[in-house]
Write a protein that holds these residues in place. Structure first.
Motif, short mmCIF file in Angstrom:
data_model
loop_
_atom_site.label_atom_id
_atom_site.label_comp_id
_atom_site.label_asym_id
_atom_site.label_seq_id
_atom_site.Cartn_x
_atom_site.Cartn_y
_atom_site.Cartn_z
N ILE A 1 0.86 -1.18 0.00
CA ILE A 1 0.00 0.00 0.00
C ILE A 1 0.90 1.23 0.00
CG2 ILE A 1 -1.66 1.34 1.36
CD1 ILE A 1 -2.74 -1.35 2.37
N ALA A 2 0.64 2.16 -0.91
CA ALA A 2 1.47 3.36 -1.03
C ALA A 2 0.92 4.47 -0.15
CB ALA A 2 1.53 3.82 -2.48
N VAL A 3 1.81 5.20 0.49
CA VAL A 3 1.44 6.27 1.42
C VAL A 3 2.27 7.50 1.13
CG1 VAL A 3 1.44 6.99 3.83
CG2 VAL A 3 0.78 4.68 3.27
N CYS A 4 1.63 8.67 1.15
CA CYS A 4 2.35 9.94 1.09
C CYS A 4 1.64 10.91 2.03
CB CYS A 4 2.38 10.49 -0.34
SG CYS A 4 3.64 11.75 -0.59
N LEU A 5 2.42 11.55 2.91
CA LEU A 5 1.87 12.45 3.92
C LEU A 5 2.24 13.89 3.56
CD1 LEU A 5 0.52 12.78 6.77
CD2 LEU A 5 2.81 12.56 7.72
N PHE B 1 -11.21 7.56 -5.46
CA PHE B 1 -11.50 7.43 -6.89
C PHE B 1 -10.46 6.50 -7.51
CE2 PHE B 1 -8.79 11.16 -6.57
CZ PHE B 1 -7.83 10.96 -7.55
N VAL B 2 -10.76 6.05 -8.74
CA VAL B 2 -9.96 5.03 -9.41
C VAL B 2 -9.35 5.62 -10.68
CG1 VAL B 2 -10.10 2.81 -10.62
CG2 VAL B 2 -11.36 3.15 -8.48
N PHE B 3 -8.09 5.25 -10.97
CA PHE B 3 -7.46 5.68 -12.22
C PHE B 3 -6.41 4.63 -12.62
CE2 PHE B 3 -4.83 7.26 -8.86
CZ PHE B 3 -3.52 7.22 -9.35
N GLU B 4 -5.97 4.72 -13.88
CA GLU B 4 -4.98 3.78 -14.41
C GLU B 4 -3.65 4.50 -14.56
OE1 GLU B 4 -2.45 2.00 -17.41
OE2 GLU B 4 -3.60 3.84 -17.72
N HIS B 5 -2.54 3.81 -14.18
CA HIS B 5 -1.20 4.41 -14.30
C HIS B 5 -0.19 3.30 -14.53
CE1 HIS B 5 1.99 7.27 -13.87
NE2 HIS B 5 2.50 6.68 -12.81
N ARG B 6 0.57 3.42 -15.62
CA ARG B 6 1.61 2.47 -15.97
C ARG B 6 1.09 1.02 -16.01
NH1 ARG B 6 6.88 4.33 -15.93
NH2 ARG B 6 7.09 6.52 -15.31
N THR C 1 -3.62 -1.03 -5.20
CA THR C 1 -3.84 -1.59 -6.54
C THR C 1 -5.12 -2.40 -6.54
OG1 THR C 1 -2.46 -3.49 -5.95
CG2 THR C 1 -1.38 -1.67 -7.10
N ILE C 2 -5.90 -2.32 -7.63
CA ILE C 2 -7.17 -3.04 -7.74
C ILE C 2 -7.24 -3.73 -9.10
CG2 ILE C 2 -8.40 -1.44 -6.23
CD1 ILE C 2 -9.65 -0.21 -8.76
N ALA C 3 -8.18 -4.65 -9.22
CA ALA C 3 -8.40 -5.31 -10.52
C ALA C 3 -8.96 -4.29 -11.51
CB ALA C 3 -9.37 -6.47 -10.34
N ALA C 4 -8.63 -4.46 -12.78
CA ALA C 4 -9.10 -3.51 -13.81
C ALA C 4 -10.62 -3.57 -13.91
CB ALA C 4 -8.47 -3.86 -15.15
N PRO C 5 -11.31 -2.41 -13.88
CA PRO C 5 -12.77 -2.42 -14.04
C PRO C 5 -13.17 -2.88 -15.44
CG PRO C 5 -11.91 -0.16 -13.96
CD PRO C 5 -10.76 -1.07 -13.70
N ASN C 6 -14.34 -3.52 -15.53
CA ASN C 6 -14.82 -4.10 -16.79
C ASN C 6 -15.99 -3.28 -17.31
OD1 ASN C 6 -15.31 -5.76 -18.94
ND2 ASN C 6 -16.42 -7.29 -17.72
N VAL C 7 -15.79 -2.49 -18.38
CA VAL C 7 -16.85 -1.68 -18.98
C VAL C 7 -17.05 -2.16 -20.42
CG1 VAL C 7 -17.55 0.64 -19.64
CG2 VAL C 7 -16.21 0.29 -17.56
N ASP C 8 -18.28 -2.57 -20.77
CA ASP C 8 -18.49 -3.10 -22.12
C ASP C 8 -18.59 -1.98 -23.15
OD1 ASP C 8 -21.06 -2.02 -22.03
OD2 ASP C 8 -21.94 -3.89 -21.29
N ALA C 9 -18.59 -2.39 -24.44
CA ALA C 9 -18.55 -1.40 -25.53
C ALA C 9 -19.78 -0.51 -25.54
CB ALA C 9 -18.39 -2.12 -26.87
N GLY C 10 -20.97 -1.11 -25.28
CA GLY C 10 -22.20 -0.32 -25.27
C GLY C 10 -22.18 0.74 -24.20
N MET C 11 -21.66 0.36 -23.06
CA MET C 11 -21.58 1.32 -21.96
C MET C 11 -20.61 2.45 -22.32
SD MET C 11 -22.71 2.16 -19.10
CE MET C 11 -22.27 3.50 -18.00
#
Length: 644
Positions: free
Chosen positions: A20-24, A93-98, A119-129
């Motif tokens: 787990i990453a921490v910055c104060l 909130f969630v974002f993608e990096h490297r 770190t979390i599993a990649a969210p799954n969003v279908d093409a229609g969404m």
């Protein structure tokens, strides 16, 4: 680093094992500390991130790695938006990096804010969404809800659930047929009944009506809900004018666990600090007790008839004992600084006089090494200032002592001046013609137990604590300290302090010097001491000075002796096995007036912050710390016997 951040440093180290990453950050959005996982997730910060850097600098490096050429012109706006989010963030909130998906949460702490990335599993969003979200297509409300990563539910004007997505059902552990049609408090009660094997108050609708009324401070404000198995949700509910409510439900269980880890880590660090302070106080006492015997006996030996060779041996022992005592004091200063127990004074003083006094004190050591030691001429008057001269002298003596120690030829020059842009800033510089400093050495200075390189300890000795203590003291006084390696050779150490100038000051009345006190020969002194060597040292020193000395080996023996025949003065050891000096003093003060009026002076190896106050609170009138200067002990005994 300010001691108040130390518990968070320990917490950051502990969280490394959980990846787990921490910055104060402090309350000015400047970086205070970070852990190794943070640098693994954000390698662009490696080697650039530094303590005291604004969060905007951190973000600037982050965006510079992510943005393409077409977006780079917008980087300043992105940074400003990021800083604003940092200050106001209330939910993860969630974002993608490297190539990794990260969830970032932010939590306010006293005097700052802490950010935590997992770190979390990649969210799954279908093409229609994806088309619907970009406006290129249409999709139903239920389809949108099913493709949102968080739990979402829709409640009608009657307060009953009409739509709920799978993620929300998963969070509450219920099926769709169990949830649709319930009011929210009924849903919570059903979740507790379904997941908790034992009846609890949380399983009743009435309990949740009261609980939600308490948690919902005002409409739209986020509130937290606890579910069985240590699951926590953050709920945000927005209700439209038609009474229809839309709510999001985010799993914050990990964030709550991190908060508990922070709290437990801080408590553990506080306990460790308290244990360390107690250990250092005990070690200090145990070392100072035999040191008192060494220094006291050496003093008595030097006062006896010695030939030149014997005197040289005795003076060498005295010098070595003084060096060892200085190391003990350094260790205690580190402990006080880290525990936040070191306090500062704000009294008027003349910095130039303080500088001259330090030069006089260090002059004999410079002469021994055939070095010049002088103050550079003043460019402009400094005047009297407001500050803590004792701690400034400590920093100054450390820098001058180091300069002399590491200089083999030439000399040491000290200059003092005022910053041209701010007359309240006083700068002191110590220049030497010594061994100089490499760039690697400059990076290690001022760190605890660090020296420029391994040969320093072998050639010159030292613990590596002096500069660390000096930096801590200067930081505590609101100043800055640094070092340079000038092109012409040698070293330059400097520190700058904000010292307010005293514009006008009423000069104190000059009192006539008091005559030297006439010793009251024959005065009886009772030494209460359990250590045989220290008994002997005190008895020899005081007997040679003309006092009659009696010895009590413990608190109860002292009480019995004072009750029978009160002496003129009691020298009371504090730490004794059966009854300590505080308790013995309190019992003596409870005796009849003739005995209770005897003045009691603490004679103790306890040297931590607050020991003097504790002695005075117990009824003692003065405090002499071991190892003591024999002349100072005699003066203290003289003073209090004569006053009586």
């Amino acid at each position: 680093m300010d001691p108040k951040w130390a518990p968070y440093g320990l917490m950051a180290e502990l969280l490394d094992s959980l990846n787990i990453a921490v910055c104060l950050f402090d309350d000015s959005d400047c970086t205070v500390l970070w852990n190794r996982t943070f640098l693994r997730l954000f390698p662009e910060q490696e080697g650039f991130l530094q303590q005291g850097e604004p969060y905007s600098g951190n973000l600037h490096r982050f965006y510079r790695q992510r943005l393409g050429p077409e977006e780079l012109p917008n980087i300043d706006q992105y940074v400003r938006d990021g800083v604003a989010r940092h200050r106001a963030q209330s939910r993860p909130f969630v974002f993608e990096h490297r190539g990794k998906w990260l969830r970032v949460g932010s939590q306010p702490v006293p005097d700052g804010r802490i950010r935590i990335w997992t770190t979390i599993a990649a969210p799954n969003v279908d093409a229609g969404m994806a088309l619907a979200l970009t406006g290129a297509g249409s999709v139903s409300d239920s389809a949108i809800m099913e493709n949102v990563a968080d739990g979402v539910m829709l409640m009608g004007a009657d307060g009953r659930i009409s739509l709920i997505n799978d993620q929300c059902l998963l969070l509450y552990g219920l099926g769709r047929d169990q949830a649709v049609g319930l009011q929210y408090e009924e849903l919570l009660a059903a979740a507790w009944i379904a997941q908790s094997p034992f009846p609890t108050p949380s399983g009743t609708r009435d309990h949740w009506i009261l609980k939600l009324a308490e948690d919902r401070r005002f409409t739209g404000a986020p509130f937290e809900v606890q579910l069985p198995r240590d699951v926590w949700l953050r709920v945000i509910e927005q209700r439209g004018p038609d009474g229809v409510a839309y709510s999001t439900h985010v799993d914050i269980s990990e964030l709550k666990r991190q908060q508990r880890a922070i709290s437990l880590g801080k408590e553990a660090a506080d306990r460790a600090n308290a244990a360390k302070s107690a250990f250092l106080a005990m070690i200090s006492h145990e070392i100072r007790t035999p040191m008192n015997g060494i220094i006291g006996m050496t003093h008595l030996l030097l006062d006896s008839g010695l030939d030149d060779r014997q005197r040289f041996y005795a003076e060498t022992v005295e010098t070595s004992a003084g060096t060892l005592l200085g190391i003990i004091d350094d260790v205690l200063d580190v402990s006080k600084l880290e525990a936040g127990k070191l306090t500062l004074e704000a009294i008027p003083f003349d910095p130039c006089d303080l500088l001259d006094e330090a030069i006089r004190l260090m002059a004999p050591r410079a002469r021994e090494r055939d070095l010049d030691l002088a103050r550079a001429p003043l460019v402009e008057p400094i005047g009297r200032r407001l500050g803590d001269p004792t701690r400034i002298r400590q920093v100054l003596l450390n820098l001058i002592s180091n300069a002399i120690k590491f200089t083999e030829a030439g000399g040491v020059s000290i200059e003092i001046g005022v910053a041209p842009h701010d007359p309240s800033l006083v700068t002191i510089k110590v220049r030497d013609t010594g061994i100089g400093l490499s760039q690697i050495a400059l990076g290690k200075l001022f760190q605890r137990f660090e020296q420029a390189d391994g040969t320093i300890t072998r050639r010159f000795g030292g613990t590596g604590l002096g500069l660390h203590i000096s930096k801590q003291l200067v930081d505590l006084m609101g100043g800055k300290i640094g070092a340079e390696s000038p092109a012409e050779g040698g070293s330059l150490f400097w520190f700058t302090l904000p010292l307010d100038q005293i514009v006008s000051e009423i000069a104190p009345a000059v009192a006539a010097p008091e005559p030297e006190p006439v010793r009251r020969l024959g005065g009886r002194v009772l030494v209460v001491e359990d250590n045989l060597i220290n008994q002997l040292v005190a008895e020899e020193i005081l007997s040679h000075a003309g006092f009659t000395v009696e010895i009590a080996s413990g608190g109860q023996a002292a009480i019995d002796m004072i009750r029978l025949s009160p002496p003129d003065l009691v020298l009371m050891d504090v730490q004794m096995p059966d009854m300590d000096g505080y308790e013995a003093t309190r019992r003596i003060k409870a005796l009849p007036p003739a005995a209770s009026a005897v003045p009691i002076v603490a004679l103790t190896a306890n040297a931590m912050e607050g020991d003097r106050r504790q002695c005075l609170a117990a009824g003692m009138i003065d405090y002499v710390a071991k190892p003591f200067d024999p002349r100072g002990l005699i003066q203290a005994v003289d003073r209090w016997i004569l006053r009586r």
